[in-house]
Design a protein around this motif. Sequence first.
Motif, PDB file in Angstrom:
ATOM      1  N   TRP A  46      -6.836 -43.586  13.364  1.00  0.00           N
ATOM      2  CA  TRP A  46      -7.660 -44.088  14.469  1.00  0.00           C
ATOM      3  C   TRP A  46      -7.514 -45.600  14.586  1.00  0.00           C
ATOM      4  N   CYS A 176     -19.929 -44.460   5.372  1.00  0.00           N
ATOM      5  CA  CYS A 176     -19.817 -45.915   5.357  1.00  0.00           C
ATOM      6  C   CYS A 176     -19.918 -46.379   3.916  1.00  0.00           C
ATOM      7  N   ALA A 230     -24.084 -48.454  17.121  1.00  0.00           N
ATOM      8  CA  ALA A 230     -23.150 -47.941  18.141  1.00  0.00           C
ATOM      9  C   ALA A 230     -23.235 -46.416  18.273  1.00  0.00           C
TER      10      ALA A 230
HETATM   11 FE1  DDH Z   1     -15.701 -44.834  12.786  1.00  0.00          FE
HETATM   12  N1  DDH Z   1     -16.622 -46.040  11.428  1.00  0.00           N
HETATM   13  N2  DDH Z   1     -16.348 -46.016  14.295  1.00  0.00           N
HETATM   14  N3  DDH Z   1     -14.646 -43.710  14.120  1.00  0.00           N
HETATM   15  N4  DDH Z   1     -14.966 -43.720  11.255  1.00  0.00           N
HETATM   16  C1  DDH Z   1     -16.638 -45.863  10.070  1.00  0.00           C
HETATM   17  C2  DDH Z   1     -16.104 -44.812   9.360  1.00  0.00           C
HETATM   18  C3  DDH Z   1     -15.354 -43.796   9.936  1.00  0.00           C
HETATM   19  C4  DDH Z   1     -17.147 -47.122  14.166  1.00  0.00           C
HETATM   20  C5  DDH Z   1     -17.517 -47.731  12.966  1.00  0.00           C
HETATM   21  C6  DDH Z   1     -17.284 -47.188  11.720  1.00  0.00           C
HETATM   22  C7  DDH Z   1     -14.627 -43.877  15.469  1.00  0.00           C
HETATM   23  C8  DDH Z   1     -15.453 -44.753  16.192  1.00  0.00           C
HETATM   24  C9  DDH Z   1     -16.221 -45.749  15.636  1.00  0.00           C
HETATM   25  C10 DDH Z   1     -14.165 -42.616  11.393  1.00  0.00           C
HETATM   26  C11 DDH Z   1     -13.515 -42.190  12.534  1.00  0.00           C
HETATM   27  C12 DDH Z   1     -13.727 -42.721  13.809  1.00  0.00           C
HETATM   28  C13 DDH Z   1     -17.346 -46.961   9.480  1.00  0.00           C
HETATM   29  C14 DDH Z   1     -17.572 -47.141   7.983  1.00  0.00           C
HETATM   30  C15 DDH Z   1     -17.753 -47.780  10.486  1.00  0.00           C
HETATM   31  C16 DDH Z   1     -18.558 -49.065  10.360  1.00  0.00           C
HETATM   32  C17 DDH Z   1     -16.346 -47.756   7.310  1.00  0.00           C
HETATM   33  C18 DDH Z   1     -16.533 -47.906   5.825  1.00  0.00           C
HETATM   34  O1  DDH Z   1     -17.501 -48.578   5.435  1.00  0.00           O
HETATM   35  O2  DDH Z   1     -15.733 -47.344   5.057  1.00  0.00           O
HETATM   36  C19 DDH Z   1     -17.565 -47.572  15.475  1.00  0.00           C
HETATM   37  C20 DDH Z   1     -18.444 -48.782  15.735  1.00  0.00           C
HETATM   38  C21 DDH Z   1     -17.011 -46.711  16.379  1.00  0.00           C
HETATM   39  C22 DDH Z   1     -17.214 -46.708  17.849  1.00  0.00           C
HETATM   40  O3  DDH Z   1     -16.521 -45.964  18.541  1.00  0.00           O
HETATM   41  C23 DDH Z   1     -18.119 -47.400  18.479  1.00  0.00           C
HETATM   42  C24 DDH Z   1     -13.647 -43.019  16.062  1.00  0.00           C
HETATM   43  C25 DDH Z   1     -13.326 -42.978  17.556  1.00  0.00           C
HETATM   44  C26 DDH Z   1     -13.072 -42.299  15.034  1.00  0.00           C
HETATM   45  C27 DDH Z   1     -11.954 -41.284  15.085  1.00  0.00           C
HETATM   46  O4  DDH Z   1     -11.428 -40.900  14.098  1.00  0.00           O
HETATM   47  C28 DDH Z   1     -11.435 -40.767  16.363  1.00  0.00           C
HETATM   48  C29 DDH Z   1     -14.069 -41.925  10.116  1.00  0.00           C
HETATM   49  C30 DDH Z   1     -13.311 -40.623   9.853  1.00  0.00           C
HETATM   50  C31 DDH Z   1     -14.822 -42.670   9.207  1.00  0.00           C
HETATM   51  C32 DDH Z   1     -15.082 -42.359   7.716  1.00  0.00           C
HETATM   52  C33 DDH Z   1     -14.104 -43.095   6.849  1.00  0.00           C
HETATM   53  C34 DDH Z   1     -14.314 -42.860   5.384  1.00  0.00           C
HETATM   54  O5  DDH Z   1     -13.687 -43.598   4.600  1.00  0.00           O
HETATM   55  O6  DDH Z   1     -15.079 -41.976   4.982  1.00  0.00           O
END
Ligand code: DDH
Length: 288
Positions: A46, A176, A230
């Motif tokens: 992503w 997170c 968000a």
């Molecule tokens: Fe996300 N994301 N994301 N996210 N995301 C976090 C973790 C994960 C935002 C913020 C965060 C998408 C959209 C958004 C995943 C997939 C996707 C974390 C925490 C934050 C902060 C990171 C950490 O501390 O390790 C925000 C803001 C948005 C938004 O759109 C407004 C999208 C579109 C995707 C996708 O995959 C299509 C995933 C999976 C995680 C978990 C990761 C992990 O290590 O566990």
Amino acid sequence: FGYVSMGSVHAGGVDYEAVRKAIADTLEDESYDDGSLGPVLVRLAWHASGTYSKKDGTGGSNGAKMRFFPEAFHGANNGLSVARNHLARIKKQFPEISNADLWTLAACVAIEEMGGPEIAWRPGRTDDNDGKLCTPDDRLPDAAQGADHVRAVFGRMGFSDREMVALIGAHCLGRCHENRSGYKGPWTRAPTTFSNMYFTELVGNRWTRKNWDGPLQYEDPTGELMMLPADMALLHDPAFAVVVKEYAADEELFFRDFAAAFAKLLELGCDFDGPSTTTKAVTAAGVV
Ligand code: DDH
């Protein structure tokens, strides 16, 4: 490009079925987080793809640019070295696959292995040799902001309201980490299962501000689950909220919309020949 139509089993010298298996076989790791590398692999793909801008065609998964300075050190990419290092080991076994193809394929395999929908994926991305084409550190969404920001960021990539909500449903996965983003905790109680639970929690649970020293985030009554500002924006924006409720009520619909939007995300800025082919169709042709 055009490997898919060549009809060879090891298109471009790569046995994609074997790569898929190598990824699937190494997802589980009891010592890591919730027991699976799946979520962080999805986040890598992503963040590699979500830098795209339709205005000038910069960014996107092609190039695997996050291997280089400065993108590797962008704040949003904290912790993604775990995913990159894991896939670097798989790349050693399959040197012919590009990193850009491997990163995007790994996310599809992870989603499928964690119970999610099949994602259309095709090879053809190439790797850059340096960080010259890295985009500025302002392309990915800021968790502290609201609906206008989400629309601006995903609009820049070319996504509709509906596609944005579907994509953010990936927060059914993972958690997170305070030492990566400053935020803490998982969105659901099954963070290694791909489901519509992000939406059922968002709609069905009670969310209040968490009282702590960290950045503003929301918690459920148990204090164990979390939502980012968000995420809450999807509830408070009327147009987003309609879609959130649809996905909370109908997991099949979410899976269908997510699979289409995620496949599109992984191809932003990639110059493939011809229209996308679904994984199924490619398998039927005996290629992947
Ligand atoms: Fe996300 N994301 N994301 N996210 N995301 C976090 C973790 C994960 C935002 C913020 C965060 C998408 C959209 C958004 C995943 C997939 C996707 C974390 C925490 C934050 C902060 C990171 C950490 O501390 O390790 C925000 C803001 C948005 C938004 O759109 C407004 C999208 C579109 C995707 C996708 O995959 C299509 C995933 C999976 C995680 C978990 C990761 C992990 O290590 O566990």
